[in-house]
Write a protein that holds these residues in place. Structure first.
Motif, PDB file in Angstrom:
ATOM      1  N   ALA A   1       0.833  -1.209   0.000  1.00 50.07           N
ATOM      2  CA  ALA A   1       0.000   0.000   0.000  1.00 50.07           C
ATOM      3  C   ALA A   1       0.867   1.259   0.000  1.00 50.07           C
ATOM      4  O   ALA A   1       0.483   2.278   0.570  1.00 50.07           O
ATOM      5  CB  ALA A   1      -0.926  -0.009   1.222  1.00 50.07           C
ATOM      6  N   ASP A   2       2.013   1.192  -0.653  1.00 45.02           N
ATOM      7  CA  ASP A   2       2.974   2.291  -0.584  1.00 45.02           C
ATOM      8  C   ASP A   2       2.374   3.627  -1.011  1.00 45.02           C
ATOM      9  O   ASP A   2       2.556   4.645  -0.335  1.00 45.02           O
ATOM     10  CB  ASP A   2       4.186   1.988  -1.470  1.00 45.02           C
ATOM     11  N   GLU A   3       1.660   3.634  -2.122  1.00 47.38           N
ATOM     12  CA  GLU A   3       1.158   4.902  -2.671  1.00 47.38           C
ATOM     13  C   GLU A   3       0.167   5.566  -1.723  1.00 47.38           C
ATOM     14  O   GLU A   3       0.259   6.769  -1.437  1.00 47.38           O
ATOM     15  CB  GLU A   3       0.514   4.653  -4.034  1.00 47.38           C
ATOM     16  N   ASP A   4      -0.785   4.792  -1.221  1.00 43.55           N
ATOM     17  CA  ASP A   4      -1.779   5.370  -0.313  1.00 43.55           C
ATOM     18  C   ASP A   4      -1.157   5.722   1.042  1.00 43.55           C
ATOM     19  O   ASP A   4      -1.536   6.729   1.655  1.00 43.55           O
ATOM     20  CB  ASP A   4      -2.952   4.406  -0.117  1.00 43.55           C
ATOM     21  N   CYS A   5      -0.226   4.919   1.491  1.00 43.02           N
ATOM     22  CA  CYS A   5       0.437   5.228   2.756  1.00 43.02           C
ATOM     23  C   CYS A   5       1.184   6.558   2.647  1.00 43.02           C
ATOM     24  O   CYS A   5       1.056   7.422   3.527  1.00 43.02           O
ATOM     25  CB  CYS A   5       1.402   4.105   3.135  1.00 43.02           C
ATOM     26  N   GLU A   6       1.914   6.730   1.568  1.00 40.35           N
ATOM     27  CA  GLU A   6       2.636   7.996   1.369  1.00 40.35           C
ATOM     28  C   GLU A   6       1.662   9.167   1.281  1.00 40.35           C
ATOM     29  O   GLU A   6       1.887  10.228   1.891  1.00 40.35           O
ATOM     30  CB  GLU A   6       3.485   7.924   0.104  1.00 40.35           C
ATOM     31  N   ARG A   7       0.576   8.992   0.544  1.00 39.28           N
ATOM     32  CA  ARG A   7      -0.420  10.061   0.403  1.00 39.28           C
ATOM     33  C   ARG A   7      -0.962  10.494   1.762  1.00 39.28           C
ATOM     34  O   ARG A   7      -1.064  11.697   2.058  1.00 39.28           O
ATOM     35  CB  ARG A   7      -1.565   9.575  -0.484  1.00 39.28           C
ATOM     36  N   ILE A   8      -1.293   9.529   2.600  1.00 41.81           N
ATOM     37  CA  ILE A   8      -1.868   9.840   3.910  1.00 41.81           C
ATOM     38  C   ILE A   8      -0.829  10.481   4.821  1.00 41.81           C
ATOM     39  O   ILE A   8      -1.113  11.475   5.516  1.00 41.81           O
ATOM     40  CB  ILE A   8      -2.459   8.566   4.544  1.00 41.81           C
ATOM     41  N   LEU A   9       0.384   9.957   4.821  1.00 39.07           N
ATOM     42  CA  LEU A   9       1.430  10.524   5.674  1.00 39.07           C
ATOM     43  C   LEU A   9       1.720  11.972   5.300  1.00 39.07           C
ATOM     44  O   LEU A   9       1.827  12.839   6.179  1.00 39.07           O
ATOM     45  CB  LEU A   9       2.700   9.682   5.574  1.00 39.07           C
ATOM     46  N   VAL A  10       1.837  12.244   4.011  1.00 38.66           N
ATOM     47  CA  VAL A  10       2.124  13.606   3.566  1.00 38.66           C
ATOM     48  C   VAL A  10       0.971  14.534   3.929  1.00 38.66           C
ATOM     49  O   VAL A  10       1.177  15.641   4.452  1.00 38.66           O
ATOM     50  CB  VAL A  10       2.391  13.626   2.046  1.00 38.66           C
ATOM     51  N   ASP A  11      -0.244  14.097   3.680  1.00 38.97           N
ATOM     52  CA  ASP A  11      -1.410  14.916   3.985  1.00 38.97           C
ATOM     53  C   ASP A  11      -1.523  15.199   5.478  1.00 38.97           C
ATOM     54  O   ASP A  11      -1.754  16.339   5.896  1.00 38.97           O
ATOM     55  CB  ASP A  11      -2.678  14.216   3.491  1.00 38.97           C
ATOM     56  N   GLU A  12      -1.352  14.162   6.284  1.00 39.97           N
ATOM     57  CA  GLU A  12      -1.504  14.333   7.730  1.00 39.97           C
ATOM     58  C   GLU A  12      -0.397  15.199   8.326  1.00 39.97           C
ATOM     59  O   GLU A  12      -0.625  15.927   9.284  1.00 39.97           O
ATOM     60  CB  GLU A  12      -1.542  12.970   8.412  1.00 39.97           C
ATOM     61  N   MET A  13       0.804  15.119   7.754  1.00 36.34           N
ATOM     62  CA  MET A  13       1.892  15.927   8.297  1.00 36.34           C
ATOM     63  C   MET A  13       1.626  17.415   8.093  1.00 36.34           C
ATOM     64  O   MET A  13       2.117  18.248   8.859  1.00 36.34           O
ATOM     65  CB  MET A  13       3.224  15.502   7.658  1.00 36.34           C
ATOM     66  N   THR A  14       0.824  17.769   7.064  1.00 38.88           N
ATOM     67  CA  THR A  14       0.484  19.181   6.865  1.00 38.88           C
ATOM     68  C   THR A  14      -0.433  19.704   7.976  1.00 38.88           C
ATOM     69  O   THR A  14      -0.536  20.913   8.180  1.00 38.88           O
ATOM     70  CB  THR A  14      -0.207  19.407   5.501  1.00 38.88           C
ATOM     71  N   LYS A  15      -1.077  18.793   8.693  1.00 38.52           N
ATOM     72  CA  LYS A  15      -1.988  19.179   9.777  1.00 38.52           C
ATOM     73  C   LYS A  15      -1.257  19.348  11.105  1.00 38.52           C
ATOM     74  O   LYS A  15      -1.841  19.808  12.085  1.00 38.52           O
ATOM     75  CB  LYS A  15      -3.086  18.125   9.931  1.00 38.52           C
TER      76      LYS A  15
END
Length: 258
Positions: free
Chosen positions: A132-146
């Motif tokens: 699930a690399d792509e979705d994991c990266e997407r979520i990590l990047v998005d959440e870090m902006t918060k």
């Protein structure tokens, strides 16, 4: 000293042998053990184990396999449960697209909820990610902006891109007995490349017994075998890897007394 940063002492595989498991770990120089939660609703079983054995600590969280079963547990509940002195981390939570025992939607909701709890408490999140690399990266990047949070990608078997993005985000990477398998050349190459201050070792016991123990029940004492291969891959001594991975553990799992 070494640390087994991830195992599952509450699993039935260990039910008749916990005293021996902990004793053998101590004999092998394993100074701390973190037994990782897979179901929030079974935290009491983990707390009973940590109460019996001084070197053992635990996390609280919902594994992606149980994402539907425990869908909707709010961050506030996770935060409250971390008040226990022996609860030192959140998780394991994340994404598993290999088995997909939990729906992808519930897995992502749970993942984000655990990130919120990690952000609020300052405790590390133990991340499970498989296929699930792509979705994991997407979520990590998005959440870090918060807002920043601390985490480790445990039992890492993903690609170099996700690993390097995790490092860029300030996260850590942990390796299991998979690192010792004959076909794990790419994983060993990645382990050799990562920054020294971001690597850890674990067993994920009772699964993934390393090297000469492969096919048998894994246990925390065997984390030494993972450390040996990690040291070899990085061209350093076992003593250096033991020191570095333990320092990294105590810095990330800062609630655990050194």
């Amino acid at each position: 000293m070494l640390v087994d940063s991830h195992c599952h002492l509450d699993f039935p595989d260990f039910a008749e042998d916990l005293d021996g498991i902990v004793a053998r770990a101590e004999t092998a120089g394993i100074g701390r053990i973190v037994t990782i939660s897979t179901r929030v609703r079974r935290l009491d079983a983990l707390l009973a184990i940590t109460g019996k054995y001084a070197p053992v600590y635990c996390s609280v969280g919902t594994h992606p396999h149980q994402a539907d079963e425990e869908d909707g547990i709010p961050a506030d509940e996770l935060i409250a449960l971390t008040k226990h002195p022996k609860v030192v981390a959140l998780g394991e939570a994340g994404l598993d697209y290999f088995y997909e025992h939990g729906s992808r939607e519930a897995q992502e909701r749970g993942f984000r909820t655990h990130i919120a709890a990690a952000r609020a408490t300052g405790l590390p999140l133990v991340i499970h990610t498989r296929e699930a690399d792509e979705d994991c990266e997407r979520i990590l990047v998005d959440e870090m902006t918060k807002g920043a949070f601390r985490a480790v990608l445990h039992c890492y078997t993903g690609g170099r891109k996700l690993a390097m993005k995790a490092i860029d985000l300030g996260l850590s990477i942990s390796f299991t007995g998979i690192l010792t398998f004959k076909k794990s050349d790419e994983l060993r190459a990645l382990a050799a490349e990562l920054p020294a201050d971001r690597i850890m070792v674990e067993t994920d016991a009772p699964y993934l017994a390393p090297g000469k123990f492969r096919g048998k029940r894994n246990e925390p004492a065997y984390v030494v075998e993972v450390a040996k291969v990690l040291a070899e891959a990085r061209g350093v001594s076992l003593e250096e890897i033991s020191r570095q991975t333990s320092e990294n553990f105590f810095r990330l799992f800062s609630k655990v007394p050194a």
